[in-house]
Design a protein around this motif. Structure first.
Motif, PDB file in Angstrom:
ATOM      1  N   ILE A 149      11.343 -47.170 -23.743  1.00 25.31           N
ATOM      2  CA  ILE A 149      10.407 -46.610 -22.767  1.00 25.31           C
ATOM      3  C   ILE A 149       9.044 -46.309 -23.378  1.00 25.31           C
ATOM      4  N   ASP A 150       9.011 -45.771 -24.596  1.00 23.47           N
ATOM      5  CA  ASP A 150       7.721 -45.464 -25.223  1.00 23.47           C
ATOM      6  C   ASP A 150       6.899 -46.736 -25.463  1.00 23.47           C
ATOM      7  N   THR A 151       7.573 -47.777 -25.943  1.00 22.45           N
ATOM      8  CA  THR A 151       6.881 -49.056 -26.156  1.00 22.45           C
ATOM      9  C   THR A 151       6.391 -49.628 -24.840  1.00 22.45           C
ATOM     10  N   MET A 152       7.223 -49.523 -23.803  1.00 15.31           N
ATOM     11  CA  MET A 152       6.844 -50.017 -22.484  1.00 15.31           C
ATOM     12  C   MET A 152       5.613 -49.286 -21.949  1.00 15.31           C
ATOM     13  N   LYS A 153       5.584 -47.956 -22.102  1.00 14.59           N
ATOM     14  CA  LYS A 153       4.447 -47.163 -21.625  1.00 14.59           C
ATOM     15  C   LYS A 153       3.170 -47.528 -22.368  1.00 14.59           C
ATOM     16  N   GLU A 154       3.272 -47.664 -23.690  1.00 15.41           N
ATOM     17  CA  GLU A 154       2.104 -48.005 -24.500  1.00 15.41           C
ATOM     18  C   GLU A 154       1.562 -49.385 -24.124  1.00 15.41           C
ATOM     19  N   THR A 155       2.468 -50.360 -23.954  1.00 16.54           N
ATOM     20  CA  THR A 155       2.044 -51.717 -23.612  1.00 16.54           C
ATOM     21  C   THR A 155       1.464 -51.775 -22.210  1.00 16.54           C
ATOM     22  N   ALA A 156       2.081 -51.065 -21.268  1.00 14.95           N
ATOM     23  CA  ALA A 156       1.569 -51.030 -19.892  1.00 14.95           C
ATOM     24  C   ALA A 156       0.154 -50.467 -19.861  1.00 14.95           C
ATOM     25  N   LEU A 157      -0.086 -49.425 -20.628  1.00 15.89           N
ATOM     26  CA  LEU A 157      -1.420 -48.821 -20.682  1.00 15.89           C
ATOM     27  C   LEU A 157      -2.442 -49.796 -21.256  1.00 15.89           C
ATOM     28  N   LYS A 158      -2.090 -50.469 -22.335  1.00 16.04           N
ATOM     29  CA  LYS A 158      -3.001 -51.445 -22.935  1.00 16.04           C
ATOM     30  C   LYS A 158      -3.294 -52.588 -21.965  1.00 16.04           C
ATOM     31  N   LEU A 159      -2.246 -53.057 -21.273  1.00 15.68           N
ATOM     32  CA  LEU A 159      -2.404 -54.184 -20.356  1.00 15.68           C
ATOM     33  C   LEU A 159      -3.322 -53.836 -19.195  1.00 15.68           C
ATOM     34  N   VAL A 160      -3.076 -52.699 -18.540  1.00 15.48           N
ATOM     35  CA  VAL A 160      -3.894 -52.305 -17.398  1.00 15.48           C
ATOM     36  C   VAL A 160      -5.318 -51.960 -17.847  1.00 15.48           C
ATOM     37  N   SER A 161      -5.448 -51.307 -18.988  1.00 17.80           N
ATOM     38  CA  SER A 161      -6.770 -50.945 -19.502  1.00 17.80           C
ATOM     39  C   SER A 161      -7.618 -52.174 -19.798  1.00 17.80           C
ATOM     40  N   SER A 162      -6.967 -53.260 -20.216  1.00 13.31           N
ATOM     41  CA  SER A 162      -7.715 -54.465 -20.595  1.00 13.31           C
ATOM     42  C   SER A 162      -8.357 -55.162 -19.399  1.00 13.31           C
ATOM     43  N   ILE A 163      -7.851 -54.886 -18.192  1.00 16.18           N
ATOM     44  CA  ILE A 163      -8.419 -55.536 -17.007  1.00 16.18           C
ATOM     45  C   ILE A 163      -9.042 -54.540 -16.030  1.00 16.18           C
ATOM     46  N   TYR A 164      -8.927 -53.252 -16.345  1.00 15.12           N
ATOM     47  CA  TYR A 164      -9.441 -52.232 -15.427  1.00 15.12           C
ATOM     48  C   TYR A 164     -10.961 -52.179 -15.448  1.00 15.12           C
ATOM     49  N   GLN A 165     -11.539 -52.047 -14.251  1.00 18.11           N
ATOM     50  CA  GLN A 165     -12.971 -51.806 -14.088  1.00 18.11           C
ATOM     51  C   GLN A 165     -13.135 -50.571 -13.210  1.00 18.11           C
ATOM     52  N   GLU A 166     -14.218 -49.872 -13.411  1.00 21.35           N
ATOM     53  CA  GLU A 166     -14.439 -48.605 -12.718  1.00 21.35           C
ATOM     54  C   GLU A 166     -14.299 -48.760 -11.203  1.00 21.35           C
ATOM     55  N   GLY A 167     -13.524 -47.865 -10.609  1.00 18.74           N
ATOM     56  CA  GLY A 167     -13.353 -47.850  -9.163  1.00 18.74           C
ATOM     57  C   GLY A 167     -12.167 -48.647  -8.662  1.00 18.74           C
ATOM     58  N   LYS A 168     -11.500 -49.389  -9.549  1.00 20.02           N
ATOM     59  CA  LYS A 168     -10.358 -50.195  -9.114  1.00 20.02           C
ATOM     60  C   LYS A 168      -9.116 -49.332  -8.909  1.00 20.02           C
ATOM     61  N   THR A 169      -8.232 -49.831  -8.063  1.00 17.89           N
ATOM     62  CA  THR A 169      -6.991 -49.115  -7.750  1.00 17.89           C
ATOM     63  C   THR A 169      -5.787 -49.876  -8.305  1.00 17.89           C
ATOM     64  N   PHE A 170      -4.627 -49.206  -8.311  1.00 16.38           N
ATOM     65  CA  PHE A 170      -3.436 -49.857  -8.861  1.00 16.38           C
ATOM     66  C   PHE A 170      -2.183 -49.374  -8.135  1.00 16.38           C
ATOM     67  N   LYS A 171      -1.099 -50.090  -8.374  1.00 18.28           N
ATOM     68  CA  LYS A 171       0.237 -49.649  -7.978  1.00 18.28           C
ATOM     69  C   LYS A 171       1.229 -50.175  -9.002  1.00 18.28           C
ATOM     70  N   ILE A 172       2.419 -49.631  -8.996  1.00 19.22           N
ATOM     71  CA  ILE A 172       3.502 -50.102  -9.856  1.00 19.22           C
ATOM     72  C   ILE A 172       4.557 -50.757  -8.966  1.00 19.22           C
ATOM     73  N   THR A 173       4.984 -51.957  -9.334  1.00 15.07           N
ATOM     74  CA  THR A 173       6.100 -52.609  -8.650  1.00 15.07           C
ATOM     75  C   THR A 173       7.213 -52.834  -9.665  1.00 15.07           C
ATOM     76  N   ALA A 174       8.271 -52.071  -9.540  1.00 15.67           N
ATOM     77  CA  ALA A 174       9.385 -52.158 -10.488  1.00 15.67           C
ATOM     78  C   ALA A 174      10.537 -52.949  -9.881  1.00 15.67           C
ATOM     79  N   LYS A 175      11.166 -53.781 -10.719  1.00  9.25           N
ATOM     80  CA  LYS A 175      12.377 -54.508 -10.308  1.00  9.25           C
ATOM     81  C   LYS A 175      13.423 -54.281 -11.395  1.00  9.25           C
ATOM     82  N   ARG A 176      14.527 -53.665 -11.013  1.00 10.53           N
ATOM     83  CA  ARG A 176      15.565 -53.270 -11.976  1.00 10.53           C
ATOM     84  C   ARG A 176      16.805 -54.132 -11.772  1.00 10.53           C
TER      85      ARG A 176
END
Length: 403
Positions: free
Chosen positions: A85-112
């Protein structure tokens, strides 16, 4: 942040039962052929998914090669992780941060898929959503129309993260529904009919009728260029070019003018059927749309079909011209088809073609001419071009290659 693979979703293939492996194997072959220009990329096949391991290859270029392959519902550039989980959280943050621009919105879609994973989908959404909100200043949640949709897929073997889903060509992989011959003119309709047939898993070979000097080399090149577009759908396309001048001239000399179109279509169908037999295909595909032109009335189809028992597939039978044009634009054949170079179907059009021809009459008119030797000669002189994705092989005479 760079993705390390592309996750391919099967779509309709997932509904197949005992034959599923055959469909997946064929899709594997299509993907493998499309990836020939990318020698470092590797393919990993699993029951529910297929993965392209990038190994440093250009992700965007590979995505472009995959988007036209039938059998792919959708695909996503992705990162593979262990279920930490810690690795997943760190990677998710890096991934979203790399494409985020000011004012953009997001959602999480999980499939288990892996039900043994410690968090359910609601908990995954809450945990990762909170982590992004806390660590990316200004980002907001929009569950209906987000700018960024972080996909978190928990499978038995690993976790996959992605922020992009690309629509595939859908349909069935090439060849899973057998082989057919496509009667390919230079017009708008037959390439669209070919595309729709290929989408249902048919492997197609084209048959084009060429009547020099009445039709030009430019008209021939137009059909070759259309064939290249079709080749992009499954990696290759075989085009048979039939010398038709002598037969067409004889038809116009011996058959009453208002029946020449009907007789011409019948001879074309007979020749196509002979090529079909030699190529071990099971059907013939045409671009006919009911009532669109004189040769496509129900009476005309009845009179023309008389020459063969082979199944004639007409994907456009109930499709309007505006719909055909729309699809032609989408598959990038429209601008080629409207080039002002006439094919043999248009240069010999009679002034008043029979819209309701009688089968018995055309049989009677043809009975005064022995077309069989000319059919055999035309088939023996067919020029065959094998077109590969991004490459055209040299033409070969059929007696030296396929026949």
């Amino acid at each position: 942040m760079k993705y390390d693979r592309i996750l391919i979703r099967y779509g309709e293939l997932s509904t197949k039962g005992r034959n599923r492996k055959k469909f997946v194997d064929q899709l594997h072959k299509s993907v493998k052929m499309a990836l020939l220009p990318f020698p470092l990329a590797k393919i990993e096949v699993k029951r529910e998914r297929m993965y392209v391991l990038l190994n440093g290859e250009n992700e965007t270029e590979i995505a472009g090669a995959l988007k036209d392959i039938f059998g792919i519902q959708s695909f996503s550039p992705a990162i593979k992780l262990e279920k930490d989980i810690d690795t997943m959280k760190e990677t998710a943050l890096k991934l979203v941060s790399s494409i985020y621009q000011e004012g953009k919105t997001f959602k999480i879609t999980a499939k288990r898929v892996d039900k043994t994973f410690s968090l359910d989908t609601g908990e995954i959404n809450s945990l990762f959503g909170g982590h992004l909100l806390k660590n990316i200043p200004g980002i907001k949640v929009d569950v209906r129309n987000p700018d960024i949709n972080l996909l978190i897929e928990i499978r038995e073997e690993a976790v996959y993260l992605s922020c992009e889903t690309i629509q595939g060509a859908q349909g069935l992989p090439s060849g899973t529904s057998g082989k057919a011959m496509l009667m390919l003119s230079g017009g708008l309709d037959s390439p669209v009919a070919g595309y729709l047939s290929m989408k249902r898993g048919l492997e197609l070979e084209g048959v084009h009728f060429f009547s020099p000097p009445f039709t030009s080399e430019r008209a021939k090149q137009k059909v070759i260029d259309i064939s290249k577009k079709l080749a992009n759908r499954n990696g290759h396309f075989v085009l048979h070019i039939v010398p038709f001048t002598e037969i067409q001239q004889l038809i116009h000399k011996q058959i009453p003018e208002n029946y020449t179109m009907t007789a011409t279509r019948r001879l074309m169908l007979r020749i196509t059927d002979e090529i079909r037999k030699r190529q071990e295909a099971l059907a013939i595909v045409t671009g006919e749309s009911l009532g669109q032109v004189a040769s496509q009335t129900l009476e005309s189809m009845y009179a023309i079909n008389d020459v063969t028992n082979t199944p004639i597939l007409r994907p456009l039978i109930a499709v309007d011209k505006t719909e055909i044009i729309k699809i032609a634009r989408e598959i990038d054949t429209h601008d080629i088809s409207i080039r002002p170079y006439e094919d043999c179907c248009t240069v010999f059009v009679p002034a008043s073609p029979k819209t309701k021809p009688k089968r018995e009459k055309v049989q009677f008119y043809e009975s005064f001419v022995d077309f069989e030797p000319m059919i055999k000669e035309a088939v023996s002189k067919v020029e065959t071009i094998i077109i590969k994705q991004g490459e055209k092989m040299d033409a070969e005479k059929t007696e030296e290659s396929l026949f």
